[in-house]
Design an enzyme around this catalytic site. Sequence first.
Site, PDB file in Angstrom:
ATOM      1  N   LYS A   1      14.884  24.213   9.969  1.00  0.00           N
ATOM      2  CA  LYS A   1      13.119  23.294  10.745  1.00  0.00           C
ATOM      3  C   LYS A   1      13.981  24.051  12.864  1.00  0.00           C
ATOM      4  CE  LYS A   1      11.341  18.781  11.435  1.00  0.00           C
ATOM      5  NZ  LYS A   1      11.592  17.360  10.992  1.00  0.00           N
TER       6      LYS A   1
HETATM    7  C1  E4P Z   1       9.579  15.723  12.473  1.00  0.00           C
HETATM    8  O1  E4P Z   1       8.931  16.018  11.141  1.00  0.00           O
HETATM    9  C2  E4P Z   1      10.168  14.387  12.450  1.00  0.00           C
HETATM   10  O2  E4P Z   1      11.462  14.418  11.740  1.00  0.00           O
HETATM   11  C3  E4P Z   1      10.014  13.137  13.988  1.00  0.00           C
HETATM   12  O3  E4P Z   1       8.904  13.021  12.221  1.00  0.00           O
HETATM   13  C4  E4P Z   1       9.849  12.579  14.591  1.00  0.00           C
HETATM   14  O4  E4P Z   1       9.460  11.363  14.188  1.00  0.00           O
HETATM   15  P1  E4P Z   1       8.839  10.168  14.561  1.00  0.00           P
HETATM   16  O5  E4P Z   1       8.289  10.882  15.953  1.00  0.00           O
HETATM   17  O6  E4P Z   1       8.905   9.055  14.671  1.00  0.00           O
HETATM   18  O7  E4P Z   1      10.939  10.531  15.499  1.00  0.00           O
END
Ligand code: E4P
Length: 218
Positions: free
Chosen positions: A87
Site C-alpha cells: 500500500k
Molecule cells: C483504507 O484502506 C484505510 O485503511 C481506511 O479505510 C481508512 O478508514 P478511516 O477513514 O475510517 O480511517
Amino acid sequence: MKFFIDTANLGHIREAHELGILDGVTTNPSLMAKEGISGQANIGNHYRAICEIVVGDVSAEVIATDFKGMVEEGKRLADLAENIVVKVPMIKDGVKAIAHFVEIGIRTNCTLVFSAAQAILAAKAGASYVSPFIGRIDDTNWDGMLLIKEMAEIYAIQGYETEILAASIRSSRHIVEAAKNGADIVTCPLSAILGMLKHPLTDIGLEQFLADHRKVNG
Ligand code: E4P
C-alpha cells in the site's frame, strides 16, 4: 463486489473469514498501532499471521515517504507472503514507486485518494487497487460516493484495469451505495459488515415463525 475487512485485528479478521464472505484485508499504520504492533519484526509477523487466515490479498502499507525508502520497504513487505499487496500513498514519490513496483512484479494499492485526478494517476502508474476514502470525504461535507461514480465511469471509458477499492467505509449504507456506484471492492470494519445483517422485520418474522412452530410442536 468483493469484501475486504479494514482492520489489523486478528479476531475480527477470523470472524469475517468464518462468515464465508471475506475476499481480503486492508490495514494502515493507524490500524496496526491500534493493535499495539510495533517494530519491524513484529509488524512482519503480524502480517504473516493475517496472511495465514485469509487466502485473498492483504494490503500492507509502507511508512517511508521517499521513493528509495518505499521501494526497499515494499520489497520487504512483499516478501512476507504471496498475497501481500504493497500500500503506497498518493504522493509524487508514491506514484513513481507504484510504476517501479509494476516493473518488478509487485502489486500495489494506492491509498489516500480523494479526487478523480489522483485516481487517474494511480491507474496510469499501474496500481492494482486504488483506495478512495469515502467516509473522510463525507466528513468534509462532500459526497464520497460521487467520487466512486466518477472513477467507475472514467476507468470504464479508459479501460483501466485498476480495481476501485472503496475505503473509509463507516456503515452498511455506505456498502450498498458503493455497490450501486461501481466499486469493485469495499473494505470495511467488521461492524459495517455485521450491520448488513440487521433488519427489524427479519427479527420479528423469525420470532413469529418460531412461535407458530412451537404452538403445534410444543
Ligand atoms: C483504507 O484502506 C484505510 O485503511 C481506511 O479505510 C481508512 O478508514 P478511516 O477513514 O475510517 O480511517
